[in-house]
Design an enzyme around this catalytic site. Structure first.
Site, PDB file in Angstrom:
ATOM      1  N   SER A  27       3.871   2.195  -1.063  1.00  0.00           N
ATOM      2  CA  SER A  27       4.068   2.005   0.435  1.00  0.00           C
ATOM      3  C   SER A  27       5.304   2.240   0.134  1.00  0.00           C
ATOM      4  CB  SER A  27       3.063   0.795   0.933  1.00  0.00           C
ATOM      5  OG  SER A  27       3.209   0.600   1.957  1.00  0.00           O
ATOM      6  N   LYS A  28       6.000   3.335   1.999  1.00  0.00           N
ATOM      7  CA  LYS A  28       7.439   3.399   1.948  1.00  0.00           C
ATOM      8  C   LYS A  28       7.748   2.269   2.950  1.00  0.00           C
ATOM      9  CE  LYS A  28      11.030   5.022   3.826  1.00  0.00           C
ATOM     10  NZ  LYS A  28      12.578   5.121   2.618  1.00  0.00           N
TER      11      LYS A  28
END
Length: 506
Positions: free
Chosen positions: A265-266
């Site tokens: 996940s960014k």
């Protein structure tokens, strides 16, 4: 939509060869899972001699990021994943941007309504989000109340300008099944399927509708997407059946995880593809590593056990049978190691070309042998961003603590280093030819004459000319890199500092 228009579109659909697509949303930089989806779709098409399409799914305008479409083009191009059709190059089944196809979606949604497979829904968001009532326990989520409106009532409300969406009418009994290349045969109870929205009130389609219509009209034969879409696939199949369209081959790939419990996940700081390039990873190393996140060549394959692939080799090696249903863990340390292998496998001129911008980040002096620096760096570089910190002593000798002259392995102390540098300075001052070979000969000759260990001479030279304990080469290589004048200047500075320390200590 009249029959002639419908039939003309059907006749224009490309047939007879494998066609895959990558259909990202323009919402920012490409994350690793997206890159892997694009890669697998590309490899399936190339392996079969088919076509790889790019389609931009921009119907979620709230998440649209300006410039993101250009990022997609740049990422695919930089990774070598050249598409055969797309918004930037055109093709026979365009447009390839969904917001430019909105009229088409309306026509197909209306066709479903006319056939009874969909219906207009006038419920606001609050009503649609209500839990099922006791009388409608068969419905999950939205309870389907507008499905029970008479056609006349629905027409009257539309004519009055009441906002509405188009919902898919799901069967309430029986099951829906489909086959997936990775996960096998899957069956769901129809009562678990919600009447999902196909067309929003602004006239734009949802993903659930647009991807089915587009995949059919663009002749897509193989659909690669994340395993999170497995639960939605029965809805897609019911749409295919409503239109009497052939279904594609489904290939749902396992998620890419940061660890056993969390997807990449960014938002949690996990790198995108562009982040990795910025951090000094090679596109070809990233692509080779990403290919193995959920796929491996079979044991009978000539590529079995390989960890380094060129894109051309991946095109040859890739098979659907090698895909795994197990989640893949993204290991940055493993990628770093692999990137180092790719760097060392480069021809020297290629390595020098890639290293040069990073060398110049650290070294501003115009007269500097960047090729000699690259030769020292090639075996000490895992990522290109490792280079500047290794050369930060070249332009300016950093301030350093004299404790660096104490080195257990070389058996040196500040006192022994002072004695060694006093011997080194006249030897190097008298050296007429300043090359790595002549420096090595002179200093090793000095070692023999003094009857000491090699490190007892070369370690103090290294510290004096670099001010660092860790460098991309030893004293000989660093002196050759710095040149005679700068090397002698730094050795004299080292001598002066050691002599001052000697006086203070006595």
């Amino acid at each position: 939509m009249d029959n002639a228009t419908y039939n003309a579109r059907e006749a224009s659909i490309p047939k007879g060869r494998t066609r895959t697509r990558f259909a990202p949303s323009p919402t920012g930089y490409m994350h690793i899972g997206n890159l892997r989806t694009a890669l697998y779709a590309y490899l399936i098409a190339r392996k079969a001699g088919g076509a790889f399409l790019l389609r931009i799914e921009d119907t979620d305008q709230e998440r649209y990021v300006e410039g993101a479409t250009r990022m997609i083009y740049d990422t695919l191009g930089g990774a070598g994943l050249r598409h055969d059709e797309g918004p930037d190059i055109g093709g026979p089944v365009g447009p390839y941007i969904q917001t430019e196809r909105r009229v088409l979606y309306r026509e197909y949604a209306d066709l479903l309504v006319s056939q009874g497979h969909a219906y207009p829904c006038f419920c606001g968001k609050e009503a649609a989000d209500e839990q099922p009532s006791a009388a409608n326990t068969a419905f999950r989520g939205y309870d389907g109340r507008c499905a029970r409106l008479s056609p006349e009532d629905a027409v009257r409300r539309m004519a009055a300008g009441q906002p509405y969406v188009i919902r898919q009418r799901m069967p309430r009994e029986g099951t829906t099944s489909f086959d997936d290349v990775v996960f096998g045969h899957i069956t769901v109870e129809n009562k678990e399927l919600e009447d999902n929205i196909l067309l929003k009130s602004d006239g734009l389609p949802t993903y659930n509708f647009a991807n089915v219509a587009d995949d059919h009209l663009m002749g897509i034969t193989h659909v690669v997407r994340g395993a999170e879409y497995l639960s939605s696939t029965p809805k897609y199949n019911l749409l295919y059946e409503a239109f009497a369209w052939d279904k594609p081959v489904y290939i749902h790939v396992s998620p890419v995880m940061r660890d056993a419990a969390h997807k990449l996940s960014k938002r949690h700081g996990d790198p995108t593809y562009d982040d990795l390039l910025t951090q000094g990873y090679l596109p070809e190393a990233v692509l080779s590593y990403v290919a193995l996140l959920g796929w491996s060549p079979g044991g009978e394959s000539p590529f079995a056990g390989r960890e380094m692939f060129t894109l051309r080799e991946l095109e040859e090696a890739f098979t659907l049978e090698g895909l795994s249903k197990s989640p893949a863990i993204f290991d940055l340390d493993k990628l770093t190691w692999l990137n180092g292998q790719f760097l060392r496998a480069l021809p020297f001129d290629a390595f020098h070309g890639k290293a040069l911008p990073y060398i110049r980040q650290a070294v501003k002096r115009e007269v500097f042998d960047t090729r000699a620096a690259a030769a020292l760096l090639v075996n000490r570089t895992e990522k290109l961003t490792d280079i500047p910190p290794q050369l930060d002593f070249i332009d300016t000798l950093p301030a350093y603590d004299l404790s660096l002259y104490t080195h257990k392995k070389s058996k040196t102390t500040p006192e022994s280093c002072l004695a060694a540098l006093r011997e080194v300075l006249p030897v190097l001052e008298s050296l007429e030819e300043w090359t790595q070979e002549s420096l090595h000969g002179a200093l090793i000759g000095l070692v023999a004459r003094l009857g000491v260990k090699t490190g007892q001479v070369l370690w103090p030279v290294r510290v004096a000319v670099s001010g660092k304990a860790s460098t991309p080469g030893g004293g000989v290589e660093l002196c050759a890199l710095l040149g005679k004048e700068e090397s002698l200047k730094r050795i004299r500075v080292g001598l002066e500092r050691l002599e001052e320390e000697e006086i203070i200590c006595t």
